[in-house]
Motif scaffolding. Structure first.
Motif, PDB file in Angstrom:
ATOM      1  N   CYS A  38      -5.546  12.093  -2.225  1.00  0.00           N
ATOM      2  CA  CYS A  38      -6.953  12.498  -2.342  1.00  0.00           C
ATOM      3  C   CYS A  38      -7.342  12.403  -3.817  1.00  0.00           C
ATOM      4  CB  CYS A  38      -7.147  13.954  -1.936  1.00  0.00           C
ATOM      5  SG  CYS A  38      -6.621  14.339  -0.287  1.00  0.00           S
ATOM      6  N   GLY A  39      -8.593  12.118  -4.075  1.00  0.00           N
ATOM      7  CA  GLY A  39      -9.125  12.173  -5.448  1.00  0.00           C
ATOM      8  C   GLY A  39      -8.335  11.294  -6.404  1.00  0.00           C
ATOM      9  N   THR A  40      -7.922  11.887  -7.499  1.00  0.00           N
ATOM     10  CA  THR A  40      -7.181  11.151  -8.521  1.00  0.00           C
ATOM     11  C   THR A  40      -5.883  10.573  -7.957  1.00  0.00           C
ATOM     12  OG1 THR A  40      -8.152  12.354 -10.345  1.00  0.00           O
ATOM     13  CG2 THR A  40      -5.934  11.529 -10.697  1.00  0.00           C
ATOM     14  N   SER A  41      -5.232  11.303  -7.092  1.00  0.00           N
ATOM     15  CA  SER A  41      -3.975  10.806  -6.501  1.00  0.00           C
ATOM     16  C   SER A  41      -4.239   9.557  -5.659  1.00  0.00           C
ATOM     17  CB  SER A  41      -3.316  11.889  -5.645  1.00  0.00           C
ATOM     18  OG  SER A  41      -2.966  12.980  -6.461  1.00  0.00           O
ATOM     19  N   TRP A  42      -5.416   9.497  -5.057  1.00  0.00           N
ATOM     20  CA  TRP A  42      -5.800   8.306  -4.288  1.00  0.00           C
ATOM     21  C   TRP A  42      -6.010   7.118  -5.234  1.00  0.00           C
ATOM     22  CZ3 TRP A  42     -10.432   5.399  -3.816  1.00  0.00           C
ATOM     23  CH2 TRP A  42     -10.491   4.569  -2.699  1.00  0.00           C
ATOM     24  N   HIS A  43      -6.559   7.388  -6.402  1.00  0.00           N
ATOM     25  CA  HIS A  43      -6.709   6.297  -7.388  1.00  0.00           C
ATOM     26  C   HIS A  43      -5.342   5.762  -7.807  1.00  0.00           C
ATOM     27  CE1 HIS A  43     -10.817   8.236  -8.533  1.00  0.00           C
ATOM     28  NE2 HIS A  43     -10.897   7.488  -7.456  1.00  0.00           N
ATOM     29  N   ALA A  44      -4.390   6.665  -8.013  1.00  0.00           N
ATOM     30  CA  ALA A  44      -3.030   6.217  -8.354  1.00  0.00           C
ATOM     31  C   ALA A  44      -2.479   5.363  -7.203  1.00  0.00           C
ATOM     32  CB  ALA A  44      -2.134   7.426  -8.617  1.00  0.00           C
ATOM     33  N   ALA A  45      -2.784   5.774  -5.978  1.00  0.00           N
ATOM     34  CA  ALA A  45      -2.295   5.032  -4.804  1.00  0.00           C
ATOM     35  C   ALA A  45      -2.801   3.586  -4.828  1.00  0.00           C
ATOM     36  CB  ALA A  45      -2.745   5.739  -3.523  1.00  0.00           C
ATOM     37  N   LEU A  46      -4.065   3.401  -5.235  1.00  0.00           N
ATOM     38  CA  LEU A  46      -4.629   2.040  -5.283  1.00  0.00           C
ATOM     39  C   LEU A  46      -3.847   1.178  -6.271  1.00  0.00           C
ATOM     40  CD1 LEU A  46      -8.484   2.695  -5.342  1.00  0.00           C
ATOM     41  CD2 LEU A  46      -7.158   1.748  -3.458  1.00  0.00           C
ATOM     42  N   ILE A  47      -3.467   1.775  -7.384  1.00  0.00           N
ATOM     43  CA  ILE A  47      -2.688   1.018  -8.380  1.00  0.00           C
ATOM     44  C   ILE A  47      -1.325   0.669  -7.791  1.00  0.00           C
ATOM     45  CG2 ILE A  47      -1.607   1.179 -10.668  1.00  0.00           C
ATOM     46  CD1 ILE A  47      -4.135   3.097 -11.275  1.00  0.00           C
ATOM     47  N   GLY A  48      -0.750   1.619  -7.049  1.00  0.00           N
ATOM     48  CA  GLY A  48       0.531   1.363  -6.372  1.00  0.00           C
ATOM     49  C   GLY A  48       0.417   0.200  -5.409  1.00  0.00           C
ATOM     50  N   GLU A  49      -0.703   0.134  -4.709  1.00  0.00           N
ATOM     51  CA  GLU A  49      -0.912  -0.966  -3.752  1.00  0.00           C
ATOM     52  C   GLU A  49      -0.870  -2.315  -4.476  1.00  0.00           C
ATOM     53  OE1 GLU A  49      -4.914  -1.239  -2.187  1.00  0.00           O
ATOM     54  OE2 GLU A  49      -4.228  -2.407  -0.477  1.00  0.00           O
ATOM     55  N   TYR A  50      -1.626  -2.398  -5.580  1.00  0.00           N
ATOM     56  CA  TYR A  50      -1.689  -3.661  -6.308  1.00  0.00           C
ATOM     57  C   TYR A  50      -0.300  -4.074  -6.779  1.00  0.00           C
ATOM     58  CZ  TYR A  50      -6.853  -3.580  -6.570  1.00  0.00           C
ATOM     59  OH  TYR A  50      -8.188  -3.596  -6.272  1.00  0.00           O
ATOM     60  N   MET A  51       0.466  -3.093  -7.277  1.00  0.00           N
ATOM     61  CA  MET A  51       1.794  -3.422  -7.826  1.00  0.00           C
ATOM     62  C   MET A  51       2.783  -3.799  -6.739  1.00  0.00           C
ATOM     63  SD  MET A  51       2.734  -0.970 -10.879  1.00  0.00           S
ATOM     64  CE  MET A  51       1.658  -0.882 -12.274  1.00  0.00           C
ATOM     65  N   LEU A  52       2.799  -3.010  -5.676  1.00  0.00           N
ATOM     66  CA  LEU A  52       3.770  -3.281  -4.600  1.00  0.00           C
ATOM     67  C   LEU A  52       3.490  -4.638  -3.960  1.00  0.00           C
ATOM     68  CD1 LEU A  52       3.974   0.306  -3.154  1.00  0.00           C
ATOM     69  CD2 LEU A  52       5.972  -1.058  -3.763  1.00  0.00           C
ATOM     70  N   GLU A  53       2.214  -4.951  -3.787  1.00  0.00           N
ATOM     71  CA  GLU A  53       1.899  -6.243  -3.159  1.00  0.00           C
ATOM     72  C   GLU A  53       2.231  -7.385  -4.115  1.00  0.00           C
ATOM     73  OE1 GLU A  53      -1.700  -6.580  -0.924  1.00  0.00           O
ATOM     74  OE2 GLU A  53      -0.856  -5.223   0.575  1.00  0.00           O
ATOM     75  N   GLU A  54       1.857  -7.230  -5.387  1.00  0.00           N
ATOM     76  CA  GLU A  54       2.100  -8.319  -6.338  1.00  0.00           C
ATOM     77  C   GLU A  54       3.596  -8.564  -6.554  1.00  0.00           C
ATOM     78  OE1 GLU A  54       0.028  -8.216 -10.107  1.00  0.00           O
ATOM     79  OE2 GLU A  54       1.192  -9.899 -10.881  1.00  0.00           O
ATOM     80  N   TYR A  55       4.334  -7.501  -6.754  1.00  0.00           N
ATOM     81  CA  TYR A  55       5.732  -7.701  -7.173  1.00  0.00           C
ATOM     82  C   TYR A  55       6.737  -7.609  -6.022  1.00  0.00           C
ATOM     83  CZ  TYR A  55       3.764  -7.583 -11.792  1.00  0.00           C
ATOM     84  OH  TYR A  55       3.003  -7.875 -12.892  1.00  0.00           O
ATOM     85  N   ALA A  56       6.526  -6.681  -5.085  1.00  0.00           N
ATOM     86  CA  ALA A  56       7.517  -6.516  -4.005  1.00  0.00           C
ATOM     87  C   ALA A  56       7.098  -7.253  -2.735  1.00  0.00           C
ATOM     88  CB  ALA A  56       7.728  -5.038  -3.719  1.00  0.00           C
ATOM     89  N   GLN A  57       5.906  -7.804  -2.768  1.00  0.00           N
ATOM     90  CA  GLN A  57       5.384  -8.600  -1.655  1.00  0.00           C
ATOM     91  C   GLN A  57       5.516  -7.920  -0.296  1.00  0.00           C
ATOM     92  OE1 GLN A  57       6.836 -12.639  -2.226  1.00  0.00           O
ATOM     93  NE2 GLN A  57       6.149 -12.519  -4.347  1.00  0.00           N
ATOM     94  N   VAL A  58       5.154  -6.674  -0.287  1.00  0.00           N
ATOM     95  CA  VAL A  58       5.141  -5.921   0.965  1.00  0.00           C
ATOM     96  C   VAL A  58       3.682  -5.537   1.234  1.00  0.00           C
ATOM     97  CG1 VAL A  58       5.739  -3.802  -0.338  1.00  0.00           C
ATOM     98  CG2 VAL A  58       6.048  -3.830   2.104  1.00  0.00           C
ATOM     99  N   PRO A  59       3.227  -5.652   2.485  1.00  0.00           N
ATOM    100  CA  PRO A  59       1.838  -5.246   2.758  1.00  0.00           C
ATOM    101  C   PRO A  59       1.651  -3.743   2.536  1.00  0.00           C
ATOM    102  CG  PRO A  59       2.800  -6.426   4.627  1.00  0.00           C
ATOM    103  CD  PRO A  59       3.912  -6.145   3.672  1.00  0.00           C
ATOM    104  N   VAL A  60       0.585  -3.409   1.866  1.00  0.00           N
ATOM    105  CA  VAL A  60       0.331  -1.991   1.556  1.00  0.00           C
ATOM    106  C   VAL A  60      -1.086  -1.627   1.982  1.00  0.00           C
ATOM    107  CG1 VAL A  60       0.197  -0.262  -0.298  1.00  0.00           C
ATOM    108  CG2 VAL A  60       1.898  -2.079  -0.432  1.00  0.00           C
TER     109      VAL A  60
END
Ligand code: F6R
Length: 612
Positions: free
Chosen positions: A304-326
């Protein structure tokens, strides 16, 4: 939301309660109160901050070695003396402090009115006080804890409560469902608080109550059972909080202290986890579940809130580098929207407090559907930390300012480590890039320190724009969530309407807002999107907007183009997040101060959102 404290022992309770409430004020601050059992039951409560209630109570009889206290974030009933807690039962036999929401309070109230109960407040808590009283008076053999158990068996909703009974002068009854409560164990004394911070000064031994636990605290002993009267085994945990963490130090506000702590807290978060030669990332808390993460069909990140913003960054990184759908979800949506999840999914829940009601509900749903659930959490021993299959603590230390700052950068640090470790294990990242990223991550604290030296410059920019009515924040790629976070910081502490947008979306609507009154904060370090974001800045300038650009040091082009620039050191684009958010936190902070706002306790907010 709402802070609860309690004390039973040999010392005077009042100073302990007041000190505890001041620590917990970040959870809610619209009214406060205490109840003390001495010869009689004394209750003092006032609309406003804890200090106002304290001044009021100091002129009265505030003696007694047993008491409870509360600082409120209003749910039922506006902030007022009457609606402040503790709430007494009609005949003043019971007094109750409560964190949470009794959802069926209206029906319970109607039933109690039929039994001639009357009410003075609009709160659901007064209903609970009278319900306890009702059961207490049903039979002479019923004592206060039995009455509490019977009352809670009728309650639908969430609660963390502490109850005093005028007729039982050596007892506090506490219970929890959905709202956190910690009991500190001393020598012939017990402490109660909504989180461990106020207790840390007195004891290192605590018991975290689980849902439906009831604890009966007496000077000579502590009994733990559940609402259905079955015994519950006692798990004593150690807490290790430095009291210094709970102090503003040389800063005027906790928020500023926490912004300045970030170089250190980012370092704490990766300490012992990044190998010195950059060859490996060690995440001990994920050891058992790592094979599941490697095999995951997809990863869902929730917050939620700020933690959700961190989650979006996690999505970008996991998809770019670990190539897993997020997928990234708001906990409040996920919990109700009947999502399709199964045992091949890994669900990561992010929460600073570990007590956010929606995030916990999302955790329970994901768990029930068989997913592997992982927590990224700051508060040690919180419900999220205890109920997930595995997790990683952020080690940011206690965050008191209501606006989250150091917790965010710590969350992003953890997500970066998870993404890089997974990518390296799966072989989806080039080894050189992996090592560069790990090395650069270890250099972020030093670069953060350099950014903090721009504080005076950022303050001067804040002075220029603090009268704005609206503000726009733009970013692309990894920096889009940073734009969202910058806008959230500004709106929550300065009450200026601010929107964060993906810069590419600007032409699809928000550009209509641009005029010579609008500050537009553009996060524009040199990365793959640099040329595109420069074009966006040109478009804003062509419409007379005021651009404040966050740029890579030495970027002379944008210095010419933007009205104001704030430089950050050069870094890998994926890590620029951790740097570029710091000036945005400082900008929001100074704008809010120029507007005369209380940055640590913004209106209508509370740090820990334990009700939905
Ligand atoms: C914003 C802020 C909130 C929290 C949100 C989630 O500055 O602090 O948006 O991020 O309430 O809280 P946690 O992370 O405790 O679940």
């Amino acid at each position: 939301m709402c802070g609860i404290v309690g004390y039973i022992g040999k010392k005077e309770a009042f100073p302990i309660l007041i000190k505890g409430l001041k620590w917990l004020e970040y959870r809610g601050y619209d009214s406060a109160g205490v109840a003390l059992l001495n010869g009689s039951l004394e209750v003092y409560k006032k609309k406003g901050k804890v200090i106002e209630m304290e001044q009021f109570a100091l002129s009265k009889n505030h003696s007694g070695t047993i008491g409870i206290g509360h600082t409120r974030w209003a749910t039922h009933g506006e902030p007022s003396d009457e609606n402040a807690h503790p709430q007494n039962s009609m005949n003043n036999v019971f007094t109750v402090v409560h964190n949470g929401i009794i959802e069926n309070y209206a029906k319970l109230k109607t039933d109690l009115v039929k039994h001639s109960y009357t009410f003075k407040s609009d709160t659901d808590t007064e209903v609970l006080a009278n319900l306890i009283d009702f059961f207490y008076h049903q039979d002479e053999g019923i004592n206060s804890e039995m009455a509490v158990q019977l009352a809670l068996s009728k309650v639908v909703g969430a609660y963390g409560i502490a109850v005093l009974c005028k007729n039982e002068k050596n007892k506090i009854v506490v219970a929890r469902k959905g709202s956190p409560l910690v009991v500190g164990l001393g020598d012939g004394e017990y402490f109660i608080a909504s989180d461990a911070a106020p207790i840390a000064e007195y004891t290192g031994q605590v018991v975290y109550l689980n849902d439906e636990d009831i604890a009966i605290l007496q000077r000579d002993g502590f009994t733990l059972k559940n609402v259905s009267n079955n015994p519950v085994s006692l798990k004593i945990s150690s807490i290790d909080l430095e009291i210094g963490e709970l102090d503003k130090g040389d800063f005027d506000y906790f928020m500023m202290k926490e912004i300045y702590e970030q170089p250190k807290t980012i370092e704490e978060t990766f300490r012992g986890r990044l190998r010195a030669d950059h060859s490996e990332i060690v995440l001990g808390g994920l050891l058992n579940v790592f094979p599941k993460i490697e095999e995951a069909r997809r990863i869902i990140i929730i917050g939620c809130g700020t933690s959700w913003h961190a989650a979006l960054i996690g999505e970008y990184m996991l998809e770019e580098y670990a190539q897993v759908p997020v997928e990234v979800e708001y906990a409040s949506e996920f919990r109700y929207r009947k999502p399709v999840i199964n045992s091949k999914d890994v669900v990561i829940l992010i929460s600073q407090s570990g007590e956010t009601a929606d995030t916990l509900a999302a955790l329970h749903l994901a768990k029930a559907k068989g997913a592997t659930v992982i927590g990224i959490c700051n508060v040690v021993g919180s419900t999220l930390a205890r109920e997930t299959d595995a997790g990683v603590y952020t080690h940011a230390g206690v965050e008191i300012g209501v606006a989250s700052t150091k917790a965010f950068t710590a969350q992003v640090t953890v997500l970066t480590m998870i993404a890089l470790k997974l990518a390296n294990t799966k072989g989806t990242i080039d080894i050189k890039e992996y090592q560069t990223l790990v090395k650069e991550l270890s250099e972020i604290p030093e670069k953060g320190r350099i950014i903090l030296q721009s504080n005076d410059k950022i303050k001067a920019i804040a002075e220029k724009y603090h009268k704005a009515i609206n503000a726009l924040y733009l970013g692309r790629g990894y920096l889009f969530p940073v734009a969202l976070e910058g806008a959230l910081k500004l709106k929550e502490i300065s009450y200026i309407h601010a929107e964060g947008y993906a810069a590419g979306e600007m032409k699809h609507g928000p550009i209509a807002l641009v005029d010579d009154n609008l500050p537009v904060v553009v996060v524009a370090p040199q990365d793959d999107y640099y040329e595109k974001i420069v074009s966006n800045i040109q478009e804003i300038k062509a419409r007379k907007g005021n651009v404040i650009a966050i740029v890579t040091e030495g970027d002379t082009g944008l210095k010419e183009l933007a009205n104001d620039v704030i430089e950050i050191p050069k870094s890998h684009p994926a890590l620029a997040v951790l740097l570029s958010v710091i000036p945005l936190q400082l900008l929001a902070y100074h704008i809010a101060l120029f507007k005369g706002c209380n940055v640590d306790q913004p209106r209508n907010l509370a740090k820990s959102v334990t009700v939905e």
